[in-house]
Design a protein around this motif. Structure first.
Motif, PDB file in Angstrom:
ATOM      1  N   GLY A   1      -5.485  22.952 -12.129  1.00  0.00           N
ATOM      2  CA  GLY A   1      -6.342  21.778 -12.001  1.00  0.00           C
ATOM      3  C   GLY A   1      -5.656  20.440 -12.050  1.00  0.00           C
ATOM      4  N   VAL A   2      -4.369  20.380 -11.725  1.00  0.00           N
ATOM      5  CA  VAL A   2      -3.634  19.114 -11.714  1.00  0.00           C
ATOM      6  C   VAL A   2      -3.602  18.569 -10.284  1.00  0.00           C
ATOM      7  N   VAL A   3      -3.960  17.298 -10.120  1.00  0.00           N
ATOM      8  CA  VAL A   3      -3.888  16.643  -8.810  1.00  0.00           C
ATOM      9  C   VAL A   3      -2.447  16.196  -8.582  1.00  0.00           C
ATOM     10  N   VAL A   4      -1.813  16.769  -7.551  1.00  0.00           N
ATOM     11  CA  VAL A   4      -0.432  16.415  -7.247  1.00  0.00           C
ATOM     12  C   VAL A   4      -0.366  15.741  -5.887  1.00  0.00           C
ATOM     13  N   VAL A   5       0.662  14.930  -5.701  1.00  0.00           N
ATOM     14  CA  VAL A   5       0.860  14.224  -4.443  1.00  0.00           C
ATOM     15  C   VAL A   5       1.714  15.104  -3.543  1.00  0.00           C
ATOM     16  N   SER A   6       1.098  15.635  -2.496  1.00  0.00           N
ATOM     17  CA  SER A   6       1.793  16.531  -1.572  1.00  0.00           C
ATOM     18  C   SER A   6       1.079  16.500  -0.236  1.00  0.00           C
ATOM     19  N   HIS A   7       1.830  16.347   0.836  1.00  0.00           N
ATOM     20  CA  HIS A   7       1.221  16.362   2.165  1.00  0.00           C
ATOM     21  C   HIS A   7       0.741  17.757   2.526  1.00  0.00           C
ATOM     22  N   ASP A   8       1.553  18.767   2.241  1.00  0.00           N
ATOM     23  CA  ASP A   8       1.245  20.133   2.655  1.00  0.00           C
ATOM     24  C   ASP A   8       0.611  20.923   1.520  1.00  0.00           C
ATOM     25  N   GLU A   9      -0.304  21.810   1.878  1.00  0.00           N
ATOM     26  CA  GLU A   9      -0.815  22.776   0.902  1.00  0.00           C
ATOM     27  C   GLU A   9       0.218  23.884   0.689  1.00  0.00           C
ATOM     28  N   ASN A  10       0.793  24.379   1.801  1.00  0.00           N
ATOM     29  CA  ASN A  10       1.851  25.380   1.690  1.00  0.00           C
ATOM     30  C   ASN A  10       3.195  24.691   1.493  1.00  0.00           C
ATOM     31  N   LEU A  11       4.018  25.231   0.606  1.00  0.00           N
ATOM     32  CA  LEU A  11       5.245  24.551   0.173  1.00  0.00           C
ATOM     33  C   LEU A  11       6.490  24.919   0.983  1.00  0.00           C
ATOM     34  N   SER A  12       6.333  25.705   2.041  1.00  0.00           N
ATOM     35  CA  SER A  12       7.499  26.190   2.788  1.00  0.00           C
ATOM     36  C   SER A  12       8.339  25.060   3.349  1.00  0.00           C
ATOM     37  N   ARG A  13       7.716  24.111   4.049  1.00  0.00           N
ATOM     38  CA  ARG A  13       8.488  23.025   4.663  1.00  0.00           C
ATOM     39  C   ARG A  13       9.156  22.161   3.612  1.00  0.00           C
TER      40      ARG A  13
ATOM     41  N   LEU B   1       0.848  -1.191   0.000  1.00  0.00           N
ATOM     42  CA  LEU B   1       0.000   0.000   0.000  1.00  0.00           C
ATOM     43  C   LEU B   1       0.882   1.239   0.000  1.00  0.00           C
ATOM     44  N   LEU B   2       0.527   2.209  -0.837  1.00  0.00           N
ATOM     45  CA  LEU B   2       1.175   3.518  -0.810  1.00  0.00           C
ATOM     46  C   LEU B   2       0.207   4.501  -0.173  1.00  0.00           C
ATOM     47  N   GLU B   3       0.659   5.171   0.887  1.00  0.00           N
ATOM     48  CA  GLU B   3      -0.178   6.161   1.576  1.00  0.00           C
ATOM     49  C   GLU B   3       0.194   7.546   1.070  1.00  0.00           C
ATOM     50  N   LEU B   4      -0.814   8.298   0.578  1.00  0.00           N
ATOM     51  CA  LEU B   4      -0.567   9.574  -0.091  1.00  0.00           C
ATOM     52  C   LEU B   4      -1.523  10.647   0.403  1.00  0.00           C
ATOM     53  N   ASP B   5      -1.109  11.903   0.207  1.00  0.00           N
ATOM     54  CA  ASP B   5      -1.991  13.057   0.376  1.00  0.00           C
ATOM     55  C   ASP B   5      -1.980  13.823  -0.940  1.00  0.00           C
ATOM     56  N   CYS B   6      -3.105  14.427  -1.268  1.00  0.00           N
ATOM     57  CA  CYS B   6      -3.196  15.108  -2.557  1.00  0.00           C
ATOM     58  C   CYS B   6      -3.624  16.563  -2.413  1.00  0.00           C
ATOM     59  N   GLN B   7      -3.122  17.389  -3.322  1.00  0.00           N
ATOM     60  CA  GLN B   7      -3.484  18.801  -3.419  1.00  0.00           C
ATOM     61  C   GLN B   7      -3.793  19.098  -4.881  1.00  0.00           C
ATOM     62  N   LEU B   8      -4.382  20.264  -5.115  1.00  0.00           N
ATOM     63  CA  LEU B   8      -4.777  20.658  -6.468  1.00  0.00           C
ATOM     64  C   LEU B   8      -4.073  21.953  -6.855  1.00  0.00           C
ATOM     65  N   THR B   9      -3.407  21.948  -8.015  1.00  0.00           N
ATOM     66  CA  THR B   9      -2.721  23.143  -8.502  1.00  0.00           C
ATOM     67  C   THR B   9      -3.717  24.136  -9.102  1.00  0.00           C
ATOM     68  N   ARG B  10      -3.226  25.319  -9.392  1.00  0.00           N
ATOM     69  CA  ARG B  10      -4.072  26.368  -9.962  1.00  0.00           C
ATOM     70  C   ARG B  10      -4.658  25.950 -11.306  1.00  0.00           C
TER      71      ARG B  10
ATOM     72  N   MET C   1       7.868  17.001  -7.545  1.00  0.00           N
ATOM     73  CA  MET C   1       6.523  16.606  -7.178  1.00  0.00           C
ATOM     74  C   MET C   1       5.902  15.840  -8.341  1.00  0.00           C
ATOM     75  N   VAL C   2       5.031  14.887  -8.016  1.00  0.00           N
ATOM     76  CA  VAL C   2       4.448  14.047  -9.060  1.00  0.00           C
ATOM     77  C   VAL C   2       2.942  14.223  -9.117  1.00  0.00           C
ATOM     78  N   ARG C   3       2.400  13.976 -10.281  1.00  0.00           N
ATOM     79  CA  ARG C   3       0.961  13.980 -10.459  1.00  0.00           C
ATOM     80  C   ARG C   3       0.396  12.626 -10.020  1.00  0.00           C
ATOM     81  N   LEU C   4      -0.789  12.641  -9.475  1.00  0.00           N
ATOM     82  CA  LEU C   4      -1.440  11.387  -9.107  1.00  0.00           C
ATOM     83  C   LEU C   4      -1.636  10.518 -10.344  1.00  0.00           C
ATOM     84  N   GLU C   5      -1.939  11.143 -11.460  1.00  0.00           N
ATOM     85  CA  GLU C   5      -2.115  10.408 -12.706  1.00  0.00           C
ATOM     86  C   GLU C   5      -0.859   9.646 -13.088  1.00  0.00           C
TER      87      GLU C   5
END
Length: 315
Positions: free
Chosen positions: A80-92, A69-78, A132-136
């Motif tokens: 409309g691309v679904v990207v795999v990212s834990h944080d919405e803000n990219l600072s960390r 199993l791969l555990e992921l979090d997803c966010q959406l770019t401006r 960063m990678v796209r979920l697709e």
């Protein structure tokens, strides 16, 4: 003895005995879920202790360790691309103080060269892949690999795009909806009801309440996964509160409430797979599997694979 007690005590005693009996034999009332896969080894953020989190390199490394199993979090770019990212803000992650939603996919910055492992404070992951990678892209690269997709915010556009991607890649049975919030989970289930889903926090409390009052054996469970933190990691690798006293109290109370083998065995017999996160030490692996859990989510898939192989060899 008063007339009320004369009838109440036998009734209460019968209820307790029946509840205990059915807790141990849930299939007398419920047809268990038939699991589409068995996630013994889950990779947290793709295996964020061994490679940079959520990168394709991290996923490839976890696949090499035969992750289930791969555990992921997803966010959406401006755009409309679904990207795999834990944080919405990219600072960390990148040092750039921008939200994912304020940038197009092509504008997303690279990850830092090293990132601290959240559940192993003081340890850092490195990797040659900083993109960063796209979920697709993950669905294309690993078409039959089960994945858990966590949705943190109430972004309906993100939810519907993920649901559409899952359908287009014909992987509804092996992609799990995950969210802490019941309001978000409701929208996820509406967007793609064919996908299995996890307990939310409020549903988890409800589950525990039903267990302790004896009603759990009588109640249907629509969830197929119970993903929960292992209480023994609180105040060691997991610090949910900023005050150590609260963390210590949380560790004691949650350990007493959650670490019940009869509860976990009941869920497993009903086809609800129990998965503990996020465990990075062998002693915690042992605790989780000794309780009867289906699997463990870890930042270190190589360490968990080593433990599982040794456990199988010794059996």
């Amino acid at each position: 003895m008063s007339p009320l007690l004369y009838y109440a005590l036998p009734t209460l005693g019968s209820y307790v005995l029946l509840s205990i009996f059915l807790l141990r034999r849930p299939r007398l009332l419920h047809t268990p879920w038939v699991p589409a896969f068995c996630p013994r080894l889950g990779a947290h953020r793709g295996g964020s202790g061994e490679r940079l989190e959520n990168t394709m390199e991290a996923m490839e490394n976890s696949m090499a360790q035969r992750a289930d199993l791969l555990e992921l979090d997803c966010q959406l770019t401006r755009d409309g691309v679904v990207v795999v990212s834990h944080d919405e803000n990219l600072s960390r992650q990148s040092g750039v103080n921008r939200d994912v939603g304020s940038l197009d996919f092509e504008e997303l910055p690279l990850y830092k060269e090293e990132l601290e492992v959240y559940f192993s404070p003081g340890h850092f992951a490195h990797g040659s892949d900083q993109h960063m990678v796209r979920l697709e892209d993950l669905f294309q690269r690993f078409p039959r690999m089960p994945m858990s997709v966590e949705i943190k915010g109430e972004n309906e556009q993100l939810i519907h795009k993920i649901a559409s991607l899952v359908r287009s890649f014909d992987r509804s049975e092996i992609t799990i909806w995950a969210s802490e919030k019941s309001s978000v989970m409701k929208k996820c289930r509406a967007a793609n009801p064919e996908m299995p889903f996890c307990f939310t926090i409020s549903r988890g409390f409800w589950l525990l309440l039903l267990y302790y009052v004896g009603l759990l054996p009588f109640i249907p469970i629509p969830e197929k996964f119970f993903m929960c933190f292992l209480p023994t990691i609180i105040n060691r690798t997991y610090f949910p509160f900023s005050y150590s006293g609260l963390n210590q109290l949380c560790a004691v109370v949650s350990k007493w409430l959650i670490m019940r083998k009869s509860l976990i065995q009941h869920l497993e017999q009903r086809g609800v797979q129990v998965i503990f996160w996020c465990l990075n030490e062998e002693s915690d692996f042992e605790v989780a599997y000794s309780l009867g859990a289906t699997g463990v989510i870890t930042d270190y898939p190589t360490a968990l694979r080593h433990y599982l192989d040794n456990r199988r060899a010794a059996a």
